[in-house]
Design a protein around this motif. Structure first.
Motif, mmCIF file in Angstrom:
data_model
loop_
_atom_site.group_PDB
_atom_site.id
_atom_site.type_symbol
_atom_site.label_atom_id
_atom_site.label_comp_id
_atom_site.label_asym_id
_atom_site.label_seq_id
_atom_site.Cartn_x
_atom_site.Cartn_y
_atom_site.Cartn_z
ATOM 1 N N LEU A 10 0.833 -1.204 0.000
ATOM 2 C CA LEU A 10 0.000 0.000 0.000
ATOM 3 C C LEU A 10 0.870 1.258 0.000
ATOM 4 O O LEU A 10 0.540 2.245 -0.658
ATOM 5 C CB LEU A 10 -0.938 -0.007 1.217
ATOM 6 C CG LEU A 10 -1.926 1.158 1.313
ATOM 7 C CD1 LEU A 10 -2.903 1.140 0.135
ATOM 8 C CD2 LEU A 10 -2.674 1.103 2.644
ATOM 9 N N THR A 11 1.985 1.216 0.710
ATOM 10 C CA THR A 11 2.889 2.372 0.772
ATOM 11 C C THR A 11 3.399 2.737 -0.614
ATOM 12 O O THR A 11 3.493 3.915 -0.960
ATOM 13 C CB THR A 11 4.069 2.079 1.720
ATOM 14 O OG1 THR A 11 3.550 1.830 3.032
ATOM 15 C CG2 THR A 11 5.047 3.238 1.766
ATOM 16 N N PRO A 15 0.555 5.938 -1.211
ATOM 17 C CA PRO A 15 1.268 6.340 0.011
ATOM 18 C C PRO A 15 0.437 7.159 0.998
ATOM 19 O O PRO A 15 0.628 7.031 2.209
ATOM 20 C CB PRO A 15 2.469 7.137 -0.496
ATOM 21 C CG PRO A 15 2.244 7.378 -1.940
ATOM 22 C CD PRO A 15 1.227 6.410 -2.422
ATOM 23 N N ARG A 16 -0.489 7.946 0.507
ATOM 24 C CA ARG A 16 -1.290 8.751 1.445
ATOM 25 C C ARG A 16 -2.211 7.861 2.265
ATOM 26 O O ARG A 16 -2.399 8.085 3.456
ATOM 27 C CB ARG A 16 -2.058 9.835 0.695
ATOM 28 C CG ARG A 16 -1.109 10.918 0.152
ATOM 29 C CD ARG A 16 -1.848 12.049 -0.478
ATOM 30 N NE ARG A 16 -2.320 12.949 0.562
ATOM 31 C CZ ARG A 16 -2.387 14.261 0.435
ATOM 32 N NH1 ARG A 16 -2.012 14.844 -0.686
ATOM 33 N NH2 ARG A 16 -2.830 15.004 1.408
ATOM 34 N N GLN A 20 -2.200 7.149 6.437
ATOM 35 C CA GLN A 20 -3.367 7.130 7.329
ATOM 36 C C GLN A 20 -3.360 5.880 8.204
ATOM 37 O O GLN A 20 -3.609 5.954 9.412
ATOM 38 C CB GLN A 20 -4.663 7.171 6.524
ATOM 39 C CG GLN A 20 -4.942 8.474 5.847
ATOM 40 C CD GLN A 20 -6.164 8.401 4.944
ATOM 41 O OE1 GLN A 20 -6.903 7.423 4.929
ATOM 42 N NE2 GLN A 20 -6.364 9.447 4.158
ATOM 43 N N VAL A 21 -3.067 4.727 7.598
ATOM 44 C CA VAL A 21 -3.034 3.467 8.350
ATOM 45 C C VAL A 21 -1.956 3.528 9.429
ATOM 46 O O VAL A 21 -2.189 3.143 10.579
ATOM 47 C CB VAL A 21 -2.795 2.261 7.405
ATOM 48 C CG1 VAL A 21 -2.545 0.987 8.184
ATOM 49 C CG2 VAL A 21 -3.964 2.094 6.444
ATOM 50 N N VAL A 22 -0.766 4.009 9.080
ATOM 51 C CA VAL A 22 0.338 4.092 10.037
ATOM 52 C C VAL A 22 -0.016 5.044 11.178
ATOM 53 O O VAL A 22 0.201 4.727 12.355
ATOM 54 C CB VAL A 22 1.646 4.526 9.329
ATOM 55 C CG1 VAL A 22 2.734 4.851 10.331
ATOM 56 C CG2 VAL A 22 2.107 3.447 8.364
ATOM 57 N N MET A 23 -0.582 6.196 10.856
ATOM 58 C CA MET A 23 -0.921 7.175 11.898
ATOM 59 C C MET A 23 -2.022 6.675 12.824
ATOM 60 O O MET A 23 -2.072 7.065 13.988
ATOM 61 C CB MET A 23 -1.323 8.512 11.273
ATOM 62 C CG MET A 23 -0.171 9.261 10.632
ATOM 63 S SD MET A 23 -0.608 10.916 10.054
ATOM 64 C CE MET A 23 -1.777 10.592 8.750
ATOM 65 N N PHE A 151 3.672 11.585 2.765
ATOM 66 C CA PHE A 151 3.417 11.432 4.195
ATOM 67 C C PHE A 151 3.198 12.783 4.863
ATOM 68 O O PHE A 151 2.280 12.946 5.671
ATOM 69 C CB PHE A 151 4.574 10.691 4.877
ATOM 70 C CG PHE A 151 4.647 9.215 4.582
ATOM 71 C CD1 PHE A 151 3.756 8.582 3.737
ATOM 72 C CD2 PHE A 151 5.637 8.446 5.162
ATOM 73 C CE1 PHE A 151 3.838 7.219 3.469
ATOM 74 C CE2 PHE A 151 5.728 7.083 4.919
ATOM 75 C CZ PHE A 151 4.823 6.471 4.069
ATOM 76 N N VAL A 152 4.044 13.764 4.541
ATOM 77 C CA VAL A 152 3.898 15.096 5.139
ATOM 78 C C VAL A 152 2.578 15.730 4.692
ATOM 79 O O VAL A 152 1.854 16.321 5.506
ATOM 80 C CB VAL A 152 5.104 15.995 4.781
ATOM 81 C CG1 VAL A 152 4.846 17.447 5.169
ATOM 82 C CG2 VAL A 152 6.367 15.475 5.458
ATOM 83 N N ALA A 153 2.248 15.587 3.423
ATOM 84 C CA ALA A 153 0.990 16.149 2.913
ATOM 85 C C ALA A 153 -0.204 15.526 3.633
ATOM 86 O O ALA A 153 -1.127 16.239 4.049
ATOM 87 C CB ALA A 153 0.890 15.926 1.404
#
Length: 192
Positions: A10-11, A15-16, A20-23, A151-153
């Protein structure tokens, strides 16, 4: 492991969504810092492995340079990840983002995990097909920048990837300049 490999896929694909999943992982701040530290240690081990496969570095005068140890690598990687996480959080907030430091820390730890996978690929190619290893290194840099911008976005809720990319580049240049000034003012410059 299936969830981990699915998140890796998925990354690379979206990536966005992966951010979301990681956060959303229910990890306390201590666990997020521990993930960052673990990635620094794993990076040090992989860098030592890569250094063992390469010929020794040589100085301009032809003398063989002493290899750096794993503690140096771990410290450098940890410092780089810490700076990246803090700058992604602070600069993003300054520009109107809504991200949290906890999210920045875990996203940078995940980004480093992805980089480690690419280093493993590089190590395999270094042994199996040495001519392809530099291409993977260049590709890894492009992937790193692409994932960092996404990721930052996502963390800050920014829509324009182009503006985030510009912000990442400007922040990098300013940070390198500031660190260079700090090193020179402390007398840590390189003697030529």
């Amino acid at each position: 492991m299936a969830n981990l490999s699915g998140l890796v896929r998925l990354t690379f694909r979206r990536p966005r969504e992966a951010a979301q999943v990681v956060m959303r992982q229910p990890l306390p701040m201590q666990a997020r810092w521990a993930a960052l530290a673990l990635m620094a240690v794993m990076s040090a081990f992989l860098m030592q492995g890569m250094a063992a496969l390469l010929p020794p570095a040589v100085a301009p005068d032809g003398t063989e340079l002493q290899p750096v140890g794993p503690f140096f690598w771990a410290g450098m990687v940890a410092f780089g990840m810490l700076m990246t996480a803090v700058l992604a959080f602070v600069v993003g907030r300054w520009r109107g983002g809504k991200g949290e430091l906890a999210d920045s820390v875990i996203l940078i730890a995940w980004l480093q995990f992805i980089q480690l996978l690419l280093v493993v690929l590089q190590l395999v190619l270094l042994v199996a097909l040495p001519i392809a290893a530099p291409l993977v290194e260049i590709g890894s840099l492009v992937i790193f920048l692409w994932l960092l911008v996404n990721f930052v976005a996502e963390m800050h809720g920014f829509r324009s990837l182009g503006l985030v990319f510009l912000g990442v580049i400007i922040t990098f240049v300013v940070a390198v300049f500031a660190l260079s000034l700090l090193m020179v003012s402390l007398g840590l410059g390189i003697n030529v």
